[in-house]
Design a protein around this motif. Structure first.
Motif, PDB file in Angstrom:
ATOM      1  N   VAL A  84       0.838  -1.201   0.000  1.00 22.88           N
ATOM      2  CA  VAL A  84       0.000   0.000   0.000  1.00 22.88           C
ATOM      3  C   VAL A  84       0.873   1.252   0.000  1.00 22.88           C
ATOM      4  CG1 VAL A  84      -1.700   1.319   1.326  1.00 22.88           C
ATOM      5  CG2 VAL A  84      -1.938  -1.157   1.114  1.00 22.88           C
ATOM      6  N   ARG A  85       1.957   1.195   0.765  1.00 24.36           N
ATOM      7  CA  ARG A  85       2.875   2.345   0.829  1.00 24.36           C
ATOM      8  C   ARG A  85       3.542   2.580  -0.524  1.00 24.36           C
ATOM      9  NH1 ARG A  85       3.737   6.578   1.583  1.00 24.36           N
ATOM     10  NH2 ARG A  85       5.367   7.642   2.720  1.00 24.36           N
ATOM     11  N   VAL A  86       4.021   1.512  -1.138  1.00 24.11           N
ATOM     12  CA  VAL A  86       4.673   1.638  -2.447  1.00 24.11           C
ATOM     13  C   VAL A  86       3.675   2.131  -3.491  1.00 24.11           C
ATOM     14  CG1 VAL A  86       5.749   0.338  -4.330  1.00 24.11           C
ATOM     15  CG2 VAL A  86       6.485  -0.041  -1.969  1.00 24.11           C
ATOM     16  N   ASN A  87       2.443   1.665  -3.404  1.00 22.80           N
ATOM     17  CA  ASN A  87       1.415   2.122  -4.343  1.00 22.80           C
ATOM     18  C   ASN A  87       1.241   3.637  -4.266  1.00 22.80           C
ATOM     19  OD1 ASN A  87       0.935  -0.473  -5.205  1.00 22.80           O
ATOM     20  ND2 ASN A  87      -0.921  -0.759  -4.000  1.00 22.80           N
ATOM     21  N   GLN A  88       1.299   4.178  -3.055  1.00 24.90           N
ATOM     22  CA  GLN A  88       1.164   5.632  -2.921  1.00 24.90           C
ATOM     23  C   GLN A  88       2.383   6.344  -3.502  1.00 24.90           C
ATOM     24  OE1 GLN A  88      -0.853   7.569   0.342  1.00 24.90           O
ATOM     25  NE2 GLN A  88       1.007   8.669   0.899  1.00 24.90           N
ATOM     26  N   LEU A  89       3.566   5.811  -3.245  1.00 23.59           N
ATOM     27  CA  LEU A  89       4.788   6.458  -3.734  1.00 23.59           C
ATOM     28  C   LEU A  89       4.868   6.464  -5.255  1.00 23.59           C
ATOM     29  CD1 LEU A  89       7.429   5.066  -1.204  1.00 23.59           C
ATOM     30  CD2 LEU A  89       6.288   7.294  -1.177  1.00 23.59           C
ATOM     31  N   THR A  90       4.240   5.503  -5.899  1.00 23.09           N
ATOM     32  CA  THR A  90       4.260   5.447  -7.362  1.00 23.09           C
ATOM     33  C   THR A  90       3.006   6.059  -7.979  1.00 23.09           C
ATOM     34  OG1 THR A  90       3.299   3.214  -7.335  1.00 23.09           O
ATOM     35  CG2 THR A  90       5.704   3.384  -7.387  1.00 23.09           C
ATOM     36  N   SER A  91       2.096   6.536  -7.158  1.00 21.15           N
ATOM     37  CA  SER A  91       0.855   7.129  -7.660  1.00 21.15           C
ATOM     38  C   SER A  91       1.123   8.522  -8.224  1.00 21.15           C
ATOM     39  CB  SER A  91      -0.174   7.226  -6.528  1.00 21.15           C
ATOM     40  OG  SER A  91       0.150   8.301  -5.659  1.00 21.15           O
ATOM     41  N   PRO A  92       0.189   9.074  -8.999  1.00 22.94           N
ATOM     42  CA  PRO A  92       0.386  10.419  -9.561  1.00 22.94           C
ATOM     43  C   PRO A  92       0.120  11.556  -8.578  1.00 22.94           C
ATOM     44  CG  PRO A  92      -1.669   9.486 -10.349  1.00 22.94           C
ATOM     45  CD  PRO A  92      -0.984   8.396  -9.583  1.00 22.94           C
ATOM     46  N   TYR A 135       7.164  -6.450 -10.231  1.00 23.15           N
ATOM     47  CA  TYR A 135       7.456  -5.236  -9.467  1.00 23.15           C
ATOM     48  C   TYR A 135       7.214  -5.434  -7.977  1.00 23.15           C
ATOM     49  CZ  TYR A 135       7.833  -0.288  -8.350  1.00 23.15           C
ATOM     50  OH  TYR A 135       8.241   0.910  -7.826  1.00 23.15           O
ATOM     51  N   SER A 136       6.287  -6.309  -7.643  1.00 23.06           N
ATOM     52  CA  SER A 136       6.002  -6.540  -6.227  1.00 23.06           C
ATOM     53  C   SER A 136       7.220  -7.082  -5.488  1.00 23.06           C
ATOM     54  CB  SER A 136       4.826  -7.511  -6.073  1.00 23.06           C
ATOM     55  OG  SER A 136       5.164  -8.789  -6.586  1.00 23.06           O
ATOM     56  N   HIS A 137       8.171  -7.661  -6.227  1.00 20.44           N
ATOM     57  CA  HIS A 137       9.359  -8.230  -5.594  1.00 20.44           C
ATOM     58  C   HIS A 137      10.436  -7.180  -5.317  1.00 20.44           C
ATOM     59  CE1 HIS A 137       7.889 -12.306  -6.009  1.00 20.44           C
ATOM     60  NE2 HIS A 137       7.660 -12.101  -7.286  1.00 20.44           N
ATOM     61  N   PHE A 138      10.533  -6.176  -6.182  1.00 15.09           N
ATOM     62  CA  PHE A 138      11.598  -5.194  -5.957  1.00 15.09           C
ATOM     63  C   PHE A 138      11.091  -3.779  -5.687  1.00 15.09           C
ATOM     64  CE2 PHE A 138      11.455  -2.906  -9.953  1.00 15.09           C
ATOM     65  CZ  PHE A 138      11.001  -3.820 -10.880  1.00 15.09           C
ATOM     66  N   GLY A 139       9.768  -3.577  -5.696  1.00 11.47           N
ATOM     67  CA  GLY A 139       9.227  -2.252  -5.405  1.00 11.47           C
ATOM     68  C   GLY A 139       9.567  -1.774  -4.004  1.00 11.47           C
ATOM     69  N   ARG A 140       9.768  -2.728  -3.088  1.00 15.94           N
ATOM     70  CA  ARG A 140      10.102  -2.368  -1.713  1.00 15.94           C
ATOM     71  C   ARG A 140      11.458  -1.665  -1.623  1.00 15.94           C
ATOM     72  NH1 ARG A 140      12.187  -4.106   3.122  1.00 15.94           N
ATOM     73  NH2 ARG A 140      10.867  -3.673   4.935  1.00 15.94           N
ATOM     74  N   LEU A 141      12.239  -1.749  -2.690  1.00 15.46           N
ATOM     75  CA  LEU A 141      13.508  -1.018  -2.731  1.00 15.46           C
ATOM     76  C   LEU A 141      13.297   0.469  -2.459  1.00 15.46           C
ATOM     77  CD1 LEU A 141      15.636  -2.412  -5.708  1.00 15.46           C
ATOM     78  CD2 LEU A 141      16.365  -2.135  -3.331  1.00 15.46           C
ATOM     79  N   LEU A 143      11.337   1.856  -0.343  1.00 14.69           N
ATOM     80  CA  LEU A 143      11.297   2.088   1.098  1.00 14.69           C
ATOM     81  C   LEU A 143      12.696   2.009   1.705  1.00 14.69           C
ATOM     82  CD1 LEU A 143       8.152  -0.095   1.949  1.00 14.69           C
ATOM     83  CD2 LEU A 143       8.247   2.298   1.198  1.00 14.69           C
ATOM     84  N   VAL A 144      13.482   1.055   1.224  1.00 15.03           N
ATOM     85  CA  VAL A 144      14.842   0.883   1.742  1.00 15.03           C
ATOM     86  C   VAL A 144      15.727   2.055   1.325  1.00 15.03           C
ATOM     87  CG1 VAL A 144      16.870  -0.615   1.722  1.00 15.03           C
ATOM     88  CG2 VAL A 144      14.576  -1.624   1.684  1.00 15.03           C
ATOM     89  N   ILE A 145      15.644   2.426   0.056  1.00 15.41           N
ATOM     90  CA  ILE A 145      16.443   3.542  -0.459  1.00 15.41           C
ATOM     91  C   ILE A 145      16.118   4.828   0.289  1.00 15.41           C
ATOM     92  CG2 ILE A 145      16.762   5.056  -2.461  1.00 15.41           C
ATOM     93  CD1 ILE A 145      16.366   2.533  -4.215  1.00 15.41           C
ATOM     94  N   PHE A 158       8.771  11.762   4.185  1.00  6.67           N
ATOM     95  CA  PHE A 158       9.874  12.178   3.324  1.00  6.67           C
ATOM     96  C   PHE A 158       9.894  11.403   2.008  1.00  6.67           C
ATOM     97  CE2 PHE A 158      14.411  12.378   2.065  1.00  6.67           C
ATOM     98  CZ  PHE A 158      14.550  13.756   2.014  1.00  6.67           C
ATOM     99  N   SER A 159       9.475  10.154   2.030  1.00  4.74           N
ATOM    100  CA  SER A 159       9.415   9.366   0.799  1.00  4.74           C
ATOM    101  C   SER A 159       8.452   9.996  -0.205  1.00  4.74           C
ATOM    102  CB  SER A 159       8.980   7.930   1.101  1.00  4.74           C
ATOM    103  OG  SER A 159       9.973   7.233   1.816  1.00  4.74           O
ATOM    104  N   ASP A 160       7.325  10.480   0.293  1.00  4.16           N
ATOM    105  CA  ASP A 160       6.370  11.150  -0.594  1.00  4.16           C
ATOM    106  C   ASP A 160       6.979  12.424  -1.175  1.00  4.16           C
ATOM    107  OD1 ASP A 160       3.665   9.620  -0.184  1.00  4.16           O
ATOM    108  OD2 ASP A 160       4.475   9.898   1.824  1.00  4.16           O
TER     109      ASP A 160
END
Length: 213
Positions: free
Chosen positions: A7-15, A156-162, A164-166, A28-30
């Motif tokens: 859910v978090r990654v979905n927001q970060l990649t949203s428009p 993407y579900s496998h590496f999208g969490r990058l 959050l780590v980055i 800060f990620s946003d």
């Protein structure tokens, strides 16, 4: 990836549009994703204005609008923001001893973040049609769609969490801290001038109908 991370990654990649407003508190990620959006839409003045206002609201909430990062964002042309993030260490006079090493790390992490974000945001590029949608052969057309969208999203579900780590590392490199609060959309709208997604003028701006906003 667990559900909360997804859910978090979905927001970060949203428009971050007023028609698809953030549902989770923004952090800060946003902010980093909004800077990427400014660069990505550098040739669309209405979207630059919209995303700049979003980013400035977060900068104000985080109280770094007048620090090196905030000043750099204000003085850098849209399209060059991500490329200049690595210069932030040289603007902090108290931490110059390892500034070159920090610059190198930031540059690589920002490049990686941009690549991961671009893949995650890929689906938002094709609102009407998609590459190959006009191909007459239905079987070939379906294979293209499956490759561009179904297969891409499943991987993407496998590496999208990058992302959050980055972002944990970038926050420490750029801000010198691992601790920053997050803010709900309502608080950002009420106290920090974040664009209200329910405001017709904000929606007009995003669509390009109010360039003088």
């Amino acid at each position: 990836m667990n559900t909360s991370d997804q859910v978090r990654v979905n927001q970060l990649t949203s428009p971050y549009s007023p028609f698809d407003a953030p549902q989770l508190p923004l952090d800060f990620s946003d902010y980093l994703s909004l800077l990427w959006r400014i660069d990505r839409h550098a040739d669309q003045p209405n979207l630059v204005r919209y995303y700049l206002r979003c980013a400035r609201a977060l900068a104000s909430a985080f109280e770094f609008d007048n620090r090196s990062l905030g000043r750099m964002v204000r003085t850098t042309e849209p399209g060059l923001l991500y490329a200049t993030l690595s210069n932030v260490p040289f603007r902090e006079t108290g931490r110059l001893m390892d500034a070159a090493a920090r610059k190198s790390a930031i540059d690589q992490l920002v490049r990686l973040r941009a690549d991961v974000l671009a893949i995650g945001a890929y689906q938002h590029d094709w609102v009407v049609g998609w590459p190959g949608s006009g191909i007459l052969d239905p079987e070939l057309r379906e294979r293209i769609f499956a490759t561009l969208f179904t297969a891409l999203r499943s991987q993407y579900s496998h590496f999208g969490r990058l992302l959050l780590v980055i972002d944990i590392v970038l926050q420490e490199l750029l801000m010198g801290t691992r601790r920053l609060a997050d803010y709900s959309l309502g608080i950002l709208i009420d106290h920090y001038d974040y664009p209200d997604p329910e405001d017709p003028e904000v929606r007009d701006l995003y669509r390009g109908d109010a360039l003088d906003w």
